[in-house]
Design a protein around this motif. Structure first.
Motif, PDB file in Angstrom:
ATOM      1  N   PHE A   1       3.910  10.062  -6.701  1.00  0.00           N
ATOM      2  CA  PHE A   1       5.649  10.773  -7.387  1.00  0.00           C
ATOM      3  C   PHE A   1       4.657  10.858  -8.816  1.00  0.00           C
ATOM      4  O   PHE A   1       4.794  12.041  -9.747  1.00  0.00           O
ATOM      5  CB  PHE A   1       6.445   9.564  -7.559  1.00  0.00           C
ATOM      6  CG  PHE A   1       7.288  10.204  -8.842  1.00  0.00           C
ATOM      7  CD1 PHE A   1       8.060  10.989  -8.442  1.00  0.00           C
ATOM      8  CD2 PHE A   1       7.295   9.463  -9.866  1.00  0.00           C
ATOM      9  CE1 PHE A   1       9.571  10.853  -9.429  1.00  0.00           C
ATOM     10  CE2 PHE A   1       7.890  10.444 -11.363  1.00  0.00           C
ATOM     11  CZ  PHE A   1       9.829  10.425 -10.397  1.00  0.00           C
ATOM     12  N   ILE A   2       3.780  10.111  -9.429  1.00  0.00           N
ATOM     13  CA  ILE A   2       3.369  10.154 -11.036  1.00  0.00           C
ATOM     14  C   ILE A   2       2.175  11.579 -10.557  1.00  0.00           C
ATOM     15  O   ILE A   2       2.709  12.740 -11.802  1.00  0.00           O
ATOM     16  CB  ILE A   2       2.369   9.467 -11.303  1.00  0.00           C
ATOM     17  CG1 ILE A   2       3.280   8.172 -11.270  1.00  0.00           C
ATOM     18  CG2 ILE A   2       1.599   9.952 -12.296  1.00  0.00           C
ATOM     19  CD1 ILE A   2       2.304   6.943 -11.608  1.00  0.00           C
ATOM     20  N   SER A   3       1.428  12.273  -9.486  1.00  0.00           N
ATOM     21  CA  SER A   3       0.957  13.217  -9.545  1.00  0.00           C
ATOM     22  C   SER A   3       1.887  14.482  -9.242  1.00  0.00           C
ATOM     23  O   SER A   3       0.671  15.821  -9.938  1.00  0.00           O
ATOM     24  CB  SER A   3       0.009  13.339  -8.756  1.00  0.00           C
ATOM     25  OG  SER A   3      -0.540  12.188  -8.257  1.00  0.00           O
ATOM     26  N   CYS A   4       2.951  14.268  -8.796  1.00  0.00           N
ATOM     27  CA  CYS A   4       3.873  15.702  -8.448  1.00  0.00           C
ATOM     28  C   CYS A   4       4.733  15.618 -10.487  1.00  0.00           C
ATOM     29  O   CYS A   4       4.527  17.179 -10.511  1.00  0.00           O
ATOM     30  CB  CYS A   4       4.688  15.471  -7.214  1.00  0.00           C
ATOM     31  SG  CYS A   4       4.239  15.677  -5.688  1.00  0.00           S
ATOM     32  N   TYR A   5       4.745  15.116 -10.912  1.00  0.00           N
ATOM     33  CA  TYR A   5       5.590  15.328 -12.236  1.00  0.00           C
ATOM     34  C   TYR A   5       4.133  15.964 -12.988  1.00  0.00           C
ATOM     35  O   TYR A   5       4.982  16.818 -13.613  1.00  0.00           O
ATOM     36  CB  TYR A   5       5.615  13.693 -12.824  1.00  0.00           C
ATOM     37  CG  TYR A   5       6.196  14.026 -13.849  1.00  0.00           C
ATOM     38  CD1 TYR A   5       7.930  14.140 -14.312  1.00  0.00           C
ATOM     39  CD2 TYR A   5       5.563  13.438 -15.709  1.00  0.00           C
ATOM     40  CE1 TYR A   5       8.221  14.264 -15.365  1.00  0.00           C
ATOM     41  CE2 TYR A   5       6.090  13.407 -16.689  1.00  0.00           C
ATOM     42  CZ  TYR A   5       7.544  13.668 -16.691  1.00  0.00           C
ATOM     43  OH  TYR A   5       8.129  14.193 -17.843  1.00  0.00           O
TER      44      TYR A   5
ATOM     45  N   ASN B   1       0.952  -1.117   0.031  1.00  0.00           N
ATOM     46  CA  ASN B   1      -0.010   0.348   0.156  1.00  0.00           C
ATOM     47  C   ASN B   1       0.845   1.477   0.311  1.00  0.00           C
ATOM     48  O   ASN B   1       0.877   2.679  -0.786  1.00  0.00           O
ATOM     49  CB  ASN B   1      -0.855   0.065   1.049  1.00  0.00           C
ATOM     50  CG  ASN B   1      -2.013  -1.064   0.998  1.00  0.00           C
ATOM     51  OD1 ASN B   1      -2.432  -1.999  -0.078  1.00  0.00           O
ATOM     52  ND2 ASN B   1      -2.200  -1.281   2.093  1.00  0.00           N
ATOM     53  N   PHE B   2       1.894   0.835   0.608  1.00  0.00           N
ATOM     54  CA  PHE B   2       2.693   2.674   0.890  1.00  0.00           C
ATOM     55  C   PHE B   2       3.443   2.257  -0.748  1.00  0.00           C
ATOM     56  O   PHE B   2       3.339   3.613  -0.858  1.00  0.00           O
ATOM     57  CB  PHE B   2       3.881   1.941   1.741  1.00  0.00           C
ATOM     58  CG  PHE B   2       4.758   3.092   1.739  1.00  0.00           C
ATOM     59  CD1 PHE B   2       4.451   4.597   2.549  1.00  0.00           C
ATOM     60  CD2 PHE B   2       5.973   3.273   1.238  1.00  0.00           C
ATOM     61  CE1 PHE B   2       5.714   5.308   2.467  1.00  0.00           C
ATOM     62  CE2 PHE B   2       6.973   4.093   1.078  1.00  0.00           C
ATOM     63  CZ  PHE B   2       6.649   5.306   2.172  1.00  0.00           C
ATOM     64  N   THR B   3       3.691   1.259  -0.750  1.00  0.00           N
ATOM     65  CA  THR B   3       4.449   1.486  -2.400  1.00  0.00           C
ATOM     66  C   THR B   3       3.442   1.930  -3.576  1.00  0.00           C
ATOM     67  O   THR B   3       4.141   2.944  -4.112  1.00  0.00           O
ATOM     68  CB  THR B   3       4.636   0.546  -3.035  1.00  0.00           C
ATOM     69  OG1 THR B   3       6.158  -0.292  -2.087  1.00  0.00           O
ATOM     70  CG2 THR B   3       5.674   0.763  -4.361  1.00  0.00           C
TER      71      THR B   3
END
Length: 276
Positions: free
Chosen positions: A13-17, A4-6
């Motif tokens: 990460f994808i959202s920030c990118y 879940n953490f992963t």
């Protein structure tokens, strides 16, 4: 739990990118600033300067975004447009004809003025020469250790420019000798931390700079982790050093990681006022 953490970490990460590469670089902020200049003649009350910086013409500055930048600048109806360097990006090809075409669409009441930045010098000599020619062809006056005097009747307002302090051939002494005695003076120079030298002369009411991109990637409430040489101290916004005001524009393009997070691209609109 680890699974879940992963998943959460990957999603974050994808959202920030996506935000940093697609949303914020297009979320251009027009920043209005009212400035009182002590030695400005009343003849220049309400004089409007629009500053842009760090276009970094490359694959991360799409044509559509550049067109929107030009449109936003022109909508401000500037008396003078000031471009404070880094038109191009070092070691990357740029289309001088396209840049010339875009810059020629800038509209000001008096003039469009510029200085060169570190990236404009750190590529090959041909790129710098091609850029200088593109500026000439698009009616942008490059203040390469020069001054530009605007007159209203007998009153004057002077714009001065210094070539990039670290990678160009700056000559502040020459610029100071060219300044009229009876005029408020505004200095264009790419690196903001140059204010330590320019303010010490007590010759300039205002310095306009860029270079730092406001950090480009900035965690809220903290100073940016990475700032360029020459832009570490005064990396964003309005500052006062001795009797000189300094403003650092966050720029419009990107270098390094092609991301902007919490450092929106900026067009700054200065309206000048005199004390009397």
């Amino acid at each position: 739990m680890l699974y879940n953490f992963t998943i959460i970490a990957i999603a974050l990460f994808i959202s920030c990118y996506i935000y940093g590469s697609k949303i914020e670089p297009n979320w251009i902020e027009v920043v209005p600033i009212q400035l009182t200049i002590p030695n400005l003649s009343p003849a220049f009350n309400e004089f409007k300067i629009v500053q842009i910086s760090d276009l970094h013409s490359n694959r991360f500055m799409p044509t559509k975004r550049l067109d929107r930048i030009i449109k936003l600048v022109n909508q401000q109806k500037p008396d003078v447009i000031a471009i404070t360097g880094d038109f191009i990006t070092k070691h990357e090809n740029f289309n001088s004809q396209e840049l010339e075409e875009k810059l020629s669409k800038l509209v000001s009441q008096i003039s469009t003025l510029s200085v060169l930045g570190n990236h404009d010098h750190k590529g090959n000599a041909n790129a710098t020469d091609n850029l200088k020619q593109a500026l000439v062809n698009s009616n942008v006056t490059n203040l390469d250790n020069q001054v530009y005097v605007i007159e209203r009747g007998t009153k004057k307002l002077t714009f001065a420019g210094v070539d990039d302090p670290y990678w160009g051939k700056p000559d502040l002494d020459r610029v100071i000798k060219l300044l009229p005695d009876d005029s408020a003076a505004i200095l264009l120079v790419h690196e903001p931390d140059y204010i330590a030298k320019s303010a010490a002369t007590h010759k300039f009411a205002l310095q306009l700079s860029g270079h730092s991109h406001g950090g480009q990637i900035k965690i809220p409430f903290l100073n940016p982790f990475i700032l360029p040489y020459g832009g570490k101290k005064y990396f964003a916004g309005l500052n006062q050093i001795e009797d000189t005001l300094e403003y650092t524009n966050r720029g419009l393009g990107m270098t390094g990681l092609p991301l902007r997070i919490n450092s929106r691209p900026e067009i700054t609109v200065f309206t000048l006022h005199s004390l009397s």
